[in-house]
Design a protein around this motif. Structure first.
Motif, mmCIF file in Angstrom:
data_model
loop_
_atom_site.group_PDB
_atom_site.id
_atom_site.type_symbol
_atom_site.label_atom_id
_atom_site.label_comp_id
_atom_site.label_asym_id
_atom_site.label_seq_id
_atom_site.Cartn_x
_atom_site.Cartn_y
_atom_site.Cartn_z
ATOM 1 N N PHE A 157 3.303 2.991 -7.090
ATOM 2 C CA PHE A 157 1.712 3.814 -7.563
ATOM 3 C C PHE A 157 0.410 3.294 -7.033
ATOM 4 O O PHE A 157 0.502 2.485 -8.614
ATOM 5 C CB PHE A 157 2.483 5.130 -8.055
ATOM 6 C CG PHE A 157 1.064 6.666 -8.701
ATOM 7 C CD1 PHE A 157 1.197 7.162 -7.323
ATOM 8 C CD2 PHE A 157 1.570 6.556 -9.925
ATOM 9 C CE1 PHE A 157 0.417 7.957 -7.519
ATOM 10 C CE2 PHE A 157 0.824 7.979 -9.914
ATOM 11 C CZ PHE A 157 -0.295 8.199 -8.539
ATOM 12 N N ARG A 158 -0.441 3.723 -7.155
ATOM 13 C CA ARG A 158 -1.436 3.137 -7.004
ATOM 14 C C ARG A 158 -2.718 3.757 -7.130
ATOM 15 O O ARG A 158 -2.444 4.735 -5.799
ATOM 16 C CB ARG A 158 -1.767 1.566 -6.593
ATOM 17 C CG ARG A 158 -1.756 1.987 -5.203
ATOM 18 C CD ARG A 158 -2.579 0.019 -5.193
ATOM 19 N NE ARG A 158 -2.909 0.682 -3.295
ATOM 20 C CZ ARG A 158 -3.138 -0.194 -2.340
ATOM 21 N NH1 ARG A 158 -3.093 -2.018 -2.321
ATOM 22 N NH2 ARG A 158 -3.793 -0.224 -1.070
ATOM 23 N N ILE A 159 -3.743 4.158 -7.822
ATOM 24 C CA ILE A 159 -4.825 4.457 -7.942
ATOM 25 C C ILE A 159 -6.266 3.129 -7.018
ATOM 26 O O ILE A 159 -6.524 1.913 -7.383
ATOM 27 C CB ILE A 159 -5.268 5.568 -8.282
ATOM 28 C CG1 ILE A 159 -6.813 6.099 -8.131
ATOM 29 C CG2 ILE A 159 -5.568 4.719 -10.132
ATOM 30 C CD1 ILE A 159 -7.186 7.087 -9.524
ATOM 31 N N SER A 160 -6.553 3.698 -6.061
ATOM 32 C CA SER A 160 -8.512 3.396 -5.601
ATOM 33 C C SER A 160 -9.188 3.998 -6.285
ATOM 34 O O SER A 160 -9.361 5.147 -6.503
ATOM 35 C CB SER A 160 -8.562 3.081 -4.207
ATOM 36 O OG SER A 160 -7.661 2.648 -3.437
ATOM 37 N N HIS A 161 -10.378 3.605 -6.703
ATOM 38 C CA HIS A 161 -10.802 4.058 -7.925
ATOM 39 C C HIS A 161 -12.770 3.059 -7.305
ATOM 40 O O HIS A 161 -12.246 1.825 -7.733
ATOM 41 C CB HIS A 161 -10.273 4.330 -9.157
ATOM 42 C CG HIS A 161 -11.540 5.232 -9.954
ATOM 43 N ND1 HIS A 161 -12.750 4.935 -10.828
ATOM 44 C CD2 HIS A 161 -11.318 6.391 -10.694
ATOM 45 C CE1 HIS A 161 -13.061 5.898 -11.398
ATOM 46 N NE2 HIS A 161 -12.787 7.117 -11.019
ATOM 47 N N TYR B 283 -5.038 8.034 -3.754
ATOM 48 C CA TYR B 283 -3.769 7.229 -4.459
ATOM 49 C C TYR B 283 -2.669 6.778 -3.338
ATOM 50 O O TYR B 283 -2.821 7.804 -2.304
ATOM 51 C CB TYR B 283 -2.928 8.366 -4.945
ATOM 52 C CG TYR B 283 -3.300 9.285 -6.104
ATOM 53 C CD1 TYR B 283 -3.098 7.831 -7.633
ATOM 54 C CD2 TYR B 283 -3.584 10.332 -6.908
ATOM 55 C CE1 TYR B 283 -3.934 8.202 -9.117
ATOM 56 C CE2 TYR B 283 -4.924 10.600 -7.835
ATOM 57 C CZ TYR B 283 -4.799 9.591 -9.031
ATOM 58 O OH TYR B 283 -5.502 9.617 -10.411
ATOM 59 N N ARG B 284 -1.770 6.145 -4.037
ATOM 60 C CA ARG B 284 -0.998 5.536 -2.685
ATOM 61 C C ARG B 284 0.259 5.176 -3.425
ATOM 62 O O ARG B 284 0.837 4.357 -4.280
ATOM 63 C CB ARG B 284 -1.462 4.497 -1.884
ATOM 64 C CG ARG B 284 -2.338 3.936 -0.854
ATOM 65 C CD ARG B 284 -2.932 3.097 -0.154
ATOM 66 N NE ARG B 284 -3.645 3.590 0.602
ATOM 67 C CZ ARG B 284 -5.036 3.345 0.610
ATOM 68 N NH1 ARG B 284 -5.754 3.256 -0.758
ATOM 69 N NH2 ARG B 284 -6.603 3.448 2.089
ATOM 70 N N ALA B 285 1.089 5.655 -2.929
ATOM 71 C CA ALA B 285 2.692 5.668 -3.468
ATOM 72 C C ALA B 285 4.135 4.783 -1.756
ATOM 73 O O ALA B 285 3.536 5.313 -1.429
ATOM 74 C CB ALA B 285 3.370 6.892 -3.111
ATOM 75 N N ILE B 286 4.379 4.145 -2.555
ATOM 76 C CA ILE B 286 5.296 3.341 -2.043
ATOM 77 C C ILE B 286 6.885 4.168 -3.055
ATOM 78 O O ILE B 286 6.627 3.651 -3.579
ATOM 79 C CB ILE B 286 5.544 1.928 -2.463
ATOM 80 C CG1 ILE B 286 4.185 0.938 -2.152
ATOM 81 C CG2 ILE B 286 6.152 1.296 -1.235
ATOM 82 C CD1 ILE B 286 4.147 1.290 -0.442
ATOM 83 N N ILE B 287 7.387 4.608 -1.308
ATOM 84 C CA ILE B 287 8.077 5.164 -1.810
ATOM 85 C C ILE B 287 9.540 4.503 -0.490
ATOM 86 O O ILE B 287 9.378 4.432 0.521
ATOM 87 C CB ILE B 287 8.598 6.884 -1.078
ATOM 88 C CG1 ILE B 287 7.219 6.981 -2.039
ATOM 89 C CG2 ILE B 287 9.844 7.034 -1.442
ATOM 90 C CD1 ILE B 287 6.798 8.827 -1.086
ATOM 91 N N GLU B 288 10.744 4.024 -1.353
ATOM 92 C CA GLU B 288 11.929 3.763 -0.462
ATOM 93 C C GLU B 288 13.028 5.011 0.011
ATOM 94 O O GLU B 288 13.426 5.589 -1.037
ATOM 95 C CB GLU B 288 12.670 2.837 -1.202
ATOM 96 C CG GLU B 288 14.182 2.062 -0.768
ATOM 97 C CD GLU B 288 15.098 2.004 -1.945
ATOM 98 O OE1 GLU B 288 16.087 0.775 -1.388
ATOM 99 O OE2 GLU B 288 14.558 1.167 -2.700
ATOM 100 N N THR B 289 13.002 4.392 1.607
ATOM 101 C CA THR B 289 13.493 6.296 1.807
ATOM 102 C C THR B 289 14.645 5.527 2.612
ATOM 103 O O THR B 289 15.262 4.340 2.739
ATOM 104 C CB THR B 289 13.288 6.852 2.699
ATOM 105 O OG1 THR B 289 13.134 6.072 3.738
ATOM 106 C CG2 THR B 289 11.478 7.154 2.443
#
Length: 212
Positions: A165-169, A198-204
């Motif tokens: 999970f990351r944020i650009s700022h 925000y961007r979240a990397i999610i394993e599905t």
């Protein structure tokens, strides 16, 4: 200490939020419920043992609350503008078991504690007077679930897991310093960018996906 509790997609409607998550992650969300104190409703998706994804929107059948709704949802023009810009994952919520102590230190940023509910579940949530997100969305609202704790373990498990999970700022150093002052455990990674995103990397079950 504050810890990540859940991620939040702020949607113009639940249908649009559900469609976005389905398109990005290839999974369907489950119904959450209505928040009578806020005039909102939500959808939920388990992302691990103690973290989940929420889609939240104004409940069109609910009376307008006597105070501003949370997550800036009263400003529907701003919600739709962010949605059109692809900024749909726009918040995260941190949890604590000591909300009063947190607000003693950071009430000017986070707001005041309010009792809210969904169905048979009730909890306390720090809410700014105007309903806006802390630090224009860079900082998390704070929740205290009380004795029942985070609801993720009781949710159906579709096999999705939050991996990062990351944020650009525009001011990464400032955002990182803010997280340090708040005492956040494992805050999002902060990278430089022209706006908060925000961007979240999610394993599905269908592979690694990105939600933003």
């Amino acid at each position: 200490m504050l810890a990540l509790d859940h991620l939040v997609v702020i949607a113009p409607s639940l249908a649009e939020g559900a469609a976005h998550v389905r398109a990005r992650l290839g999974v369907d969300m489950q119904a959450g419920g209505r928040h009578p104190q806020m005039g909102t409703w939500n959808l939920l998706l388990r992302l691990g043992d103690d973290v989940f994804l929420e889609v939240i929107a104004v409940d069109p059948d609910a009376p307008r609350p006597d105070r501003p709704r949370w997550f800036g949802l009263d400003d529907i023009d701003a919600v739709r503008a962010a949605w059109a810009d692809g900024r749909r994952l726009r918040a995260w919520v941190a949890r604590t078991g000591e909300l009063d102590a947190v607000l003693d230190r950071h009430g000017a940023l986070l707001g005041e504690a309010m009792q809210v509910s969904r169905g048979d579940r009730s909890w306390r949530f720090a809410l700014r007077a105007d309903g806006s997100l802390p630090a224009e969305g860079a900082a998390p609202p704070v929740i205290d679930w009380g004795p029942r704790g985070n609801p993720a373990p009781a949710m159906p498990d579709p096999g999705a897991r939050l991996r990062s999970f990351r944020i650009s700022h525009p001011d990464p150093a400032g955002a990182t310093a803010l997280y340090d002052r708040l005492g956040l455990a494992d805050p999002p990674v902060v990278v430089a960018g022209p706006q908060i995103r925000y961007r979240a990397i999610i394993e599905t079950p269908g592979g690694i996906r990105e939600l933003s």
